[in-house]
Design a protein around this motif. Structure first.
Motif, PDB file in Angstrom:
ATOM      1  N   ALA A 142       0.825  -1.210   0.000  1.00  0.00           N
ATOM      2  CA  ALA A 142       0.000   0.000   0.000  1.00  0.00           C
ATOM      3  C   ALA A 142       0.859   1.259   0.000  1.00  0.00           C
ATOM      4  N   GLU A 162      -6.514  -2.323   0.196  1.00  0.00           N
ATOM      5  CA  GLU A 162      -6.620  -1.955  -1.217  1.00  0.00           C
ATOM      6  C   GLU A 162      -7.754  -0.958  -1.442  1.00  0.00           C
ATOM      7  N   LEU A 198      -6.617   2.415  -0.182  1.00  0.00           N
ATOM      8  CA  LEU A 198      -5.655   3.004  -1.111  1.00  0.00           C
ATOM      9  C   LEU A 198      -6.371   3.632  -2.302  1.00  0.00           C
TER      10      LEU A 198
END
Length: 582
Positions: free
Chosen positions: A472, A541, A544
């Motif tokens: 990340a 995810e 992000l």
């Protein structure tokens, strides 16, 4: 033959900050005038060929070109002091030397090859590190394709650890370790055939189809016996507002697992750190000061090593004051050597900025790296630097193969406390460089994956949760690395900045740091939950993607602020895209 050394690869480098150099001293010049000033300095610059006829101890005349190609890097150009030292040694022996710095002059490989061939040299010496290896090999191929029969040799960190690659790529030889002694002997060989290549210390060369590595390394000369380096590129350095490089010592006495410096210094016998006297060092600084240089980067790998202590720092400050000069210095210091008394006296000597290898704020990570400083020592050093008004580029290695979530949490807390330090980016990882203990360990355990074009051997973070944070932060930094690299370059490259310019770019860097830390903290909040690793990876995810979308507007406005700062300071950013975020 090279003084640029990689100990680690952060996501957004490196290898500083500073006030103004001569002529283009802090002014309100519009940026166009400064760009023209740099161009004029380049046009005016020409290779210097100084021959000391009375000291020609090597026989028949010889023309040597010492060159370095631009590296693949997101940093702006700095001078190569290794070439300066070699040029001084050769000219003291009556050798005609041409210096061509492809980085400072902005030359591509074709232009560099053309410049070299124009002088019809007898010997071509390249100063190489890992990030300009391929460009050096391409340049020498172009030179040979032009019909040159000059003997070619490469030296520096790249050839020391990749000597066979250089020879097989077309170089006649490569020097492992320091280059002053082997280069003199190579010139004698080119002139007369004596000594033989097999007799030259530290040399790798071809013998038929075989590549031979001479066992004996080159001796390390006492630093006070070396002449002061030649300054063919001084005008280019000053025009760029880069710091003028000086060196008071070579090597380091530490034994960090990741560091190429340790491996390089152990190539030859003798001390892994050796110094010049204060008088010899200040003689050179004063001479450069009289020639118009006011800001200096002390490129010592570690400036304060035993027996240097607070008393030595007092003597240095006294000597500088006695000379009636006021140089401004940026240097590198280990946290365990940065005591309050040392920093107080170095500030009096003219130091205003340091690169300090903090590396980590977790005790277990520091032990794994074999760092001599512990977490309290790191904090004491940073507190003292702030107390004396010193700007600090805090070298940091957040990830290695053994990183844990607990270590990341330790780092986050103290990164927040010391958010005022100059950072290369929230994502940083240990560089698996050739010759280091870290790389040997990974090879032994079978954890090395492959090497990229810069020789960075890949490996995985073993802990899956820590690896989710790694992925990340790397993607986060990659997304805005271009503006990040440009924003910190005046502090990390570094540039000769006036006090107000320095404060301006530092304020910008702290904005970046806080933005990074906000994201880092949000990621850690996710991994701290009592949920499955699959869910952690999915939520990280999602975070992000969401943060990247909503931050685009912020970074666009930030980029406009960076552009305005560059215009105010009259700086030019002409580096490559970050090559370390692949």
């Amino acid at each position: 033959m090279c003084d640029i050394r990689f100990c680690r690869i952060p996501a957004s480098i490196s290898s500083s900050a500073h006030e103004t150099a001569i002529g283009l001293r802090k002014t309100n010049f519009p940026i166009a005038l400064r760009v023209r000033a740099i161009g004029a300095a380049r046009n005016k610059h020409r290779e210097t060929t100084i021959v000391n006829e009375s000291n020609d101890r090597l026989g028949s005349p010889c023309v040597v070109v010492l060159a370095t190609p631009a590296p693949v890097t997101h940093r702006t150009a700095e001078e190569n002091l290794g070439i300066g030292y070699l040029a001084a040694v050769l000219r003291n022996h009556g050798v005609t030397v041409v210096v061509i710095d492809g980085w400072l002059e902005g030359l591509n490989t074709e232009q560099l090859a053309s410049r070299i061939s124009r002088h019809d040299p007898d010997l071509i010496g390249f100063s190489c590190y890992r990030t300009n290896m391929e460009r050096a090999m391409e340049t020498i191929r172009l030179v040979k394709d032009s019909g040159s029969t000059a003997f070619s040799v490469a030296g520096g960190y790249g050839p020391t650890f990749h000597a066979e690659e250089f020879v097989r790529a077309g170089f006649d030889a490569a020097v492992r370790g320091e280059g002053e002694v082997p280069l003199l002997q190579l010139i004698a060989h080119v002139r007369s055939g004596t000594p033989s290549l097999a007799a030259i210390p530290g040399l790798t060369h071809r013998n038929g189809d075989d590549v031979v590595h001479n066992a004996a390394p080159a001796p390390k000369l006492p630093m006070d016996e070396l002449p002061h380096p030649q300054r063919d590129t001084l005008s280019l350095t000053i025009a760029r507002r880069s710091l003028v490089h000086v060196q008071s010592a070579r090597g380091c006495q530490a034994s960090c697992t990741f560091c190429s410096i340790v491996a390089f210094e152990r190539i030859a016998p003798g001390p892994t750190w050796r110094q010049r006297t204060i008088e010899n060092f200040v003689d050179e600084v004063e001479n450069l000061w009289r020639r118009g240089a006011t800001h200096f980067k002390v490129i010592d790998d570690s400036f304060i090593e035993p027996p240097r202590d607070a008393e030595w720092c007092t003597a240095l400050a006294d000597e500088i004051e006695r000379r009636g000069i006021s140089p401004r210095f940026r240097g590198s210091i280990r946290a365990d050597r940065a005591s309050d008394e040392v920093l107080r006296e170095l500030a009096r000597a003219g130091f205003f900025s340091f690169s300090c290898g903090i590396e980590n704020f977790s005790a277990s990570a520091l032990r794994r790296m074999a760092k001599r400083a512990d977490v309290p020592a790191n904090c004491r050093a940073l507190n003292a630097m702030k107390r004396y008004g010193l700007y600090v580029q805090a070298g940091h290695i957040l990830f290695d193969d053994g990183t844990t979530v607990a270590e990341l949490q330790d780092n986050y807390l103290l990164m927040r406390r010391y958010n005022w330090t100059i950072s290369k980016g929230i994502f940083t990882e240990m560089y698996a460089a050739a010759g280091t203990n870290f790389t040997r360990k990974l090879r032994k355990t079978g954890e090395l994956i492959d090497a990229d074009s810069l020789g960075n051997s890949r490996y995985a973070v073993r802990d899956r949760t820590a690896r989710a944070v790694y992925n990340a932060l790397k993607k986060w930094h990659s997304h805005h690395s271009t503006v990040y690299d440009k924003a910190i370059d005046p502090l990390s490259a570094p540039k000769a900045l006036a006090a107000d310019e320095l404060a301006m770019f530092h304020r910008i860097s702290v904005q970046l740091r806080d933005k990074d830390l906000d994201f880092f903290g949000a990621v850690l909040d996710i991994v701290a939950q009592d949920i499955s690793i699959d869910t952690i990876e999915m939520e990280v995810e999602e975070l992000l993607d969401q943060r990247l979308r909503v931050s685009d507007e912020w970074y666009a406005a930030f980029e406009r602020e960076v552009e305005a700062a560059y215009a105010h300071a009259g700086l030019v950013y002409d580096a490559d895209p970050n090559p370390f975020l692949c």
